[in-house]
Design an enzyme around this catalytic site. Structure first.
Site, PDB file in Angstrom:
ATOM      1  N   SER A 168      -9.163 -36.647  56.714  1.00 24.92           N
ATOM      2  CA  SER A 168      -9.139 -37.932  57.413  1.00 24.92           C
ATOM      3  C   SER A 168      -9.017 -37.677  58.914  1.00 24.92           C
ATOM      4  O   SER A 168      -8.284 -36.774  59.331  1.00 24.92           O
ATOM      5  CB  SER A 168      -7.960 -38.780  56.942  1.00 24.92           C
ATOM      6  OG  SER A 168      -8.021 -38.939  55.547  1.00 24.92           O
ATOM      7  N   GLY A 172      -5.155 -30.687  57.663  1.00 23.59           N
ATOM      8  CA  GLY A 172      -6.246 -30.025  56.945  1.00 23.59           C
ATOM      9  C   GLY A 172      -5.747 -29.080  55.869  1.00 23.59           C
ATOM     10  O   GLY A 172      -5.418 -27.917  56.146  1.00 23.59           O
ATOM     11  N   GLU A 196      -3.483 -37.155  48.180  1.00 19.57           N
ATOM     12  CA  GLU A 196      -2.033 -36.874  48.199  1.00 19.57           C
ATOM     13  C   GLU A 196      -1.457 -36.783  46.779  1.00 19.57           C
ATOM     14  O   GLU A 196      -0.409 -37.345  46.474  1.00 19.57           O
ATOM     15  CB  GLU A 196      -1.306 -37.915  49.051  1.00 19.57           C
ATOM     16  CG  GLU A 196      -1.907 -37.964  50.452  1.00 19.57           C
ATOM     17  CD  GLU A 196      -0.906 -38.163  51.542  1.00 19.57           C
ATOM     18  OE1 GLU A 196       0.275 -37.848  51.333  1.00 19.57           O
ATOM     19  OE2 GLU A 196      -1.323 -38.602  52.619  1.00 19.57           O
ATOM     20  N   TRP A 250     -12.887 -33.307  53.251  1.00 24.88           N
ATOM     21  CA  TRP A 250     -12.211 -34.577  52.999  1.00 24.88           C
ATOM     22  C   TRP A 250     -11.009 -34.773  53.924  1.00 24.88           C
ATOM     23  O   TRP A 250      -9.961 -35.240  53.482  1.00 24.88           O
ATOM     24  CB  TRP A 250     -11.779 -34.703  51.520  1.00 24.88           C
ATOM     25  CG  TRP A 250     -12.953 -34.944  50.642  1.00 24.88           C
ATOM     26  CD1 TRP A 250     -13.553 -34.033  49.827  1.00 24.88           C
ATOM     27  CD2 TRP A 250     -13.719 -36.160  50.523  1.00 24.88           C
ATOM     28  NE1 TRP A 250     -14.644 -34.612  49.217  1.00 24.88           N
ATOM     29  CE2 TRP A 250     -14.762 -35.907  49.621  1.00 24.88           C
ATOM     30  CE3 TRP A 250     -13.615 -37.437  51.103  1.00 24.88           C
ATOM     31  CZ2 TRP A 250     -15.703 -36.882  49.276  1.00 24.88           C
ATOM     32  CZ3 TRP A 250     -14.542 -38.398  50.754  1.00 24.88           C
ATOM     33  CH2 TRP A 250     -15.567 -38.122  49.850  1.00 24.88           C
TER      34      TRP A 250
HETATM   35  C1  LIG Z   1     -10.704 -40.735  51.491  1.00 30.66           C
HETATM   36  C2  LIG Z   1     -10.032 -39.407  51.338  1.00 30.66           C
HETATM   37  C3  LIG Z   1      -9.257 -38.903  52.383  1.00 30.66           C
HETATM   38  C4  LIG Z   1      -8.660 -37.647  52.263  1.00 30.66           C
HETATM   39  N1  LIG Z   1      -7.918 -37.155  53.332  1.00 30.66           N
HETATM   40  C5  LIG Z   1      -7.410 -35.887  53.256  1.00 30.66           C
HETATM   41  C6  LIG Z   1      -6.750 -35.314  54.394  1.00 30.66           C
HETATM   42  O1  LIG Z   1      -6.570 -35.964  55.442  1.00 30.66           O
HETATM   43  N2  LIG Z   1      -6.325 -34.020  54.317  1.00 30.66           N
HETATM   44  C7  LIG Z   1      -6.494 -33.276  53.197  1.00 30.66           C
HETATM   45  O2  LIG Z   1      -6.095 -32.117  53.202  1.00 30.66           O
HETATM   46  N3  LIG Z   1      -7.117 -33.794  52.096  1.00 30.66           N
HETATM   47  C8  LIG Z   1      -7.583 -35.085  52.111  1.00 30.66           C
HETATM   48  N4  LIG Z   1      -8.232 -35.611  51.018  1.00 30.66           N
HETATM   49  C9  LIG Z   1      -8.465 -34.765  49.859  1.00 30.66           C
HETATM   50  C10 LIG Z   1      -7.550 -35.083  48.681  1.00 30.66           C
HETATM   51  O3  LIG Z   1      -6.240 -34.752  48.958  1.00 30.66           O
HETATM   52  C11 LIG Z   1      -8.112 -34.318  47.450  1.00 30.66           C
HETATM   53  O4  LIG Z   1      -9.331 -34.965  47.123  1.00 30.66           O
HETATM   54  C12 LIG Z   1      -7.145 -34.350  46.276  1.00 30.66           C
HETATM   55  O5  LIG Z   1      -6.080 -33.464  46.510  1.00 30.66           O
HETATM   56  C13 LIG Z   1      -7.826 -33.953  44.945  1.00 30.66           C
HETATM   57  O6  LIG Z   1      -8.527 -32.781  45.076  1.00 30.66           O
HETATM   58  P1  LIG Z   1     -10.050 -32.690  44.578  1.00 30.66           P
HETATM   59  O7  LIG Z   1     -10.773 -33.870  45.119  1.00 30.66           O
HETATM   60  O8  LIG Z   1     -10.540 -31.343  44.918  1.00 30.66           O
HETATM   61  O9  LIG Z   1      -9.975 -32.873  43.000  1.00 30.66           O
HETATM   62  P2  LIG Z   1      -9.639 -31.727  41.936  1.00 30.66           P
HETATM   63  O10 LIG Z   1      -8.360 -31.064  42.260  1.00 30.66           O
HETATM   64  O11 LIG Z   1     -10.837 -30.870  41.764  1.00 30.66           O
HETATM   65  O12 LIG Z   1      -9.448 -32.609  40.624  1.00 30.66           O
HETATM   66  C14 LIG Z   1     -10.554 -33.157  39.888  1.00 30.66           C
HETATM   67  C15 LIG Z   1      -9.996 -33.916  38.684  1.00 30.66           C
HETATM   68  O13 LIG Z   1      -9.278 -33.004  37.838  1.00 30.66           O
HETATM   69  C16 LIG Z   1      -7.948 -33.462  37.651  1.00 30.66           C
HETATM   70  N5  LIG Z   1      -7.053 -32.317  37.576  1.00 30.66           N
HETATM   71  C17 LIG Z   1      -6.937 -31.293  38.456  1.00 30.66           C
HETATM   72  N6  LIG Z   1      -5.989 -30.431  38.056  1.00 30.66           N
HETATM   73  C18 LIG Z   1      -5.456 -30.951  36.915  1.00 30.66           C
HETATM   74  C19 LIG Z   1      -4.418 -30.552  36.023  1.00 30.66           C
HETATM   75  N7  LIG Z   1      -3.676 -29.449  36.255  1.00 30.66           N
HETATM   76  N8  LIG Z   1      -4.180 -31.328  34.935  1.00 30.66           N
HETATM   77  C20 LIG Z   1      -4.872 -32.470  34.719  1.00 30.66           C
HETATM   78  N9  LIG Z   1      -5.864 -32.899  35.519  1.00 30.66           N
HETATM   79  C21 LIG Z   1      -6.137 -32.154  36.605  1.00 30.66           C
HETATM   80  C22 LIG Z   1      -7.651 -34.308  38.883  1.00 30.66           C
HETATM   81  O14 LIG Z   1      -6.575 -35.216  38.644  1.00 30.66           O
HETATM   82  C23 LIG Z   1      -8.981 -34.999  39.077  1.00 30.66           C
HETATM   83  O15 LIG Z   1      -9.082 -36.084  38.203  1.00 30.66           O
HETATM   84  C24 LIG Z   1      -8.802 -36.896  51.083  1.00 30.66           C
HETATM   85  C25 LIG Z   1      -9.553 -37.427  50.015  1.00 30.66           C
HETATM   86  C26 LIG Z   1     -10.145 -38.667  50.134  1.00 30.66           C
HETATM   87  C27 LIG Z   1     -10.930 -39.220  48.983  1.00 30.66           C
END
Ligand SMILES: Cc1cc2nc3c(=O)[nH]c(=O)nc-3n(C[C@H](O)[C@H](O)[C@H](O)COP(=O)(O)OP(=O)(O)OC[C@H]3O[C@@H](n4cnc5c(N)ncnc54)[C@H](O)[C@@H]3O)c2cc1C
Length: 397
Positions: A158, A124, A363, A156
């Site tokens: 898993s 988490g 990831e 999010w």
């Molecule tokens: C099916 C699924 C399973 C998951 N499982 C886990 C889990 O087990 N444990 C866990 O901890 N998390 C989990 N996640 C979460 C996942 O790791 C996050 O969704 C991911 O790190 C991206 O974070 P965010 O969704 O908040 O996007 P954000 O960080 O808000 O990013 C939004 C957009 O902005 C872009 N962006 C952000 N910062 C920058 C930058 N500096 N420069 C350019 N572009 C940028 C990103 O690339 C993206 O396109 C899971 C997600 C999914 C979809």
């Protein structure tokens, strides 16, 4: 570098492939509709020794090398991304992190039951307001006597409703920014813990993903993982392992896309010939093959670095980025090759396309890995050792 697989690895691939062909693929349509796979699969994964690949035997694992874990992930994701995600989270993000950072007591209490498949582990890190930008997390842990009291929320995550143990990250000192984050081993049974699945996901529909809530949850002091303030380093080291499994899984997804596309290209006829005889279809098939083979090389190279106990953050990031992008493109082309039939559940390729998207986000998003690679090349990011490394393979028992 030796590209030959050992006899043990060849047998492992065959075993996992048979398991996937007989016990996963025939049920995927139903499990997608149900929104969950049969929980009996966990027992089967454990019976096959797949819950503790590359965990030393003394902690209940099968003691295989890191490329054996890649083979398992590749073959599982050829079946469905939900199963590879489960292994990525349970082994890559949780068990391998315990292997690196846990005390002997913690290993016996948490790693061992996970490696034999009695307990399931998860991870988490992400919060509603903190994804790529980990340090903007809000969850806090305050020491109170012999316990830390945790308050906050993760999203999010898993296996949120399935896992018994979680590695959870929280601020113990927000003023120190990254250096104020700590990691905790959290049991589902603790008072103040609850979880809730996210409904209506775009893909990985048979996998469980959702939120964790910590409401004055008391975590015993002995469940601190590493030292106070080491949480960010622990999270990054966990991602080095999780990303490796995601990259390997993406290879499996590319294989699934290629297999389905080759089969359909020989079945479907247009303008008096198999569509596989049309050069533009061949172009898509050729690109799938190229992406698959390039991904494999990147993944197995990382496995070799891990076997040698060599730092691999840079190489893992490259493998994860490229293998997931190739798989996403392969899935898109696989649907294209199937025409309108690909746009339905009659063939598995629409599922592959939906499933191929999450690995481009989790990831480390595509953008984060692009930035990492550019920064390494430009010399803005040092390839220094942030974390203690995984044990070399063969493991010293
Ligand atoms: C099916 C699924 C399973 C998951 N499982 C886990 C889990 O087990 N444990 C866990 O901890 N998390 C989990 N996640 C979460 C996942 O790791 C996050 O969704 C991911 O790190 C991206 O974070 P965010 O969704 O908040 O996007 P954000 O960080 O808000 O990013 C939004 C957009 O902005 C872009 N962006 C952000 N910062 C920058 C930058 N500096 N420069 C350019 N572009 C940028 C990103 O690339 C993206 O396109 C899971 C997600 C999914 C979809």
């Amino acid at each position: 570098m030796n590209f030959d697989f050992s006899e043990e690895q060849v047998l492992l691939r065959k075993t996992v492939r048979q398991f996937v062909d007989h016990e996963i693929i025939p049920h995927m349509a139903k499990w997608e509709l149900d929104g969950a796979f049969d929980p009996a699969i966990w027992k089967r994964l454990a019976d096959l020794g797949l819950m503790g690949v590359c965990i030393p035997e003394k902690y209940g694992g099968s003691g295989m090398d890191y490329n054996s874990l890649a083979i398992v992930c590749e073959e599982l994701e050829r079946g469905d991304t939900a199963f590879r995600t489960a292994v990525s989270v349970h082994t890559g993000l949780n068990s391998m992190t315990l292997m690196q950072w846990a005390t002997e007591e913690q290993k016996v209490k948490y790693l061992l039951p996970q490696a034999i498949g009695e307990k399931i582990g998860a991870f988490g890190l992400t919060e509603p307001g903190a994804g790529s930008d980990v340090a903007s997390m809000s969850t806090v842990a305050v020491l109170d006597g012999d316990d830390y009291i945790l308050n906050g929320q993760k999203t999010w995550i898993s296996l949120c409703d399935v896992a018994d143990h979680f590695i959870v990250f929280a601020y113990t000192d927000k003023s120190k920014k990254h250096h104020g984050i700590s990691a905790f081993i959290v049991e589902r049974t603790l008072d103040g813990f609850s979880s809730k699945a996210i409904k209506g996901k775009y893909g990985i529909k048979s996998g469980n993903t959702g939120e964790l809530f910590f409401d004055n949850m008391r975590v015993p002091k002995e469940n601190l993982l590493g030292k106070e303030g080491e949480g960010f380093k622990i999270a990054m080291s966990a991602l080095d392992n999780g990303r490796f499994t995601v990259a390997a899984g993406a290879v499996g997804l590319s294989i699934a896309c290629l297999e389905a596309s080759v089969k359909y290209s020989k079945e479907r006829q247009t303008f008096g010939k198999e569509i596989g005889r049309h050069q533009l279809v061949q172009q898509m098939i050729a690109k799938m093959e190229a992406g698959l083979q390039m991904s494999r090389l990147l993944v197995y190279r990382v496995g070799e670095l891990k076997n040698k106990g060599v730092r691999n953050t840079r190489e893992t990031s490259l493998a994860k980025w490229q293998a997931c992008d190739f798989a996403n493109k392969a899935a898109d082309d696989a649907v294209q090759i199937h025409g309108a039939y690909g746009y339905s559940d009659e063939y598995p390729v629409a599922r592959y396309l939906r499933n191929s998207k999450a690995p481009v986000i989790y990831e480390g998003t595509r953008e984060i890995h692009t930035i990492m690679q550019a920064e390494y090349v430009l010399g803005y990011r040092e390839d220094k050792t942030l974390s203690n490394m995984l044990p070399k393979w063969p493991f010293d028992e």
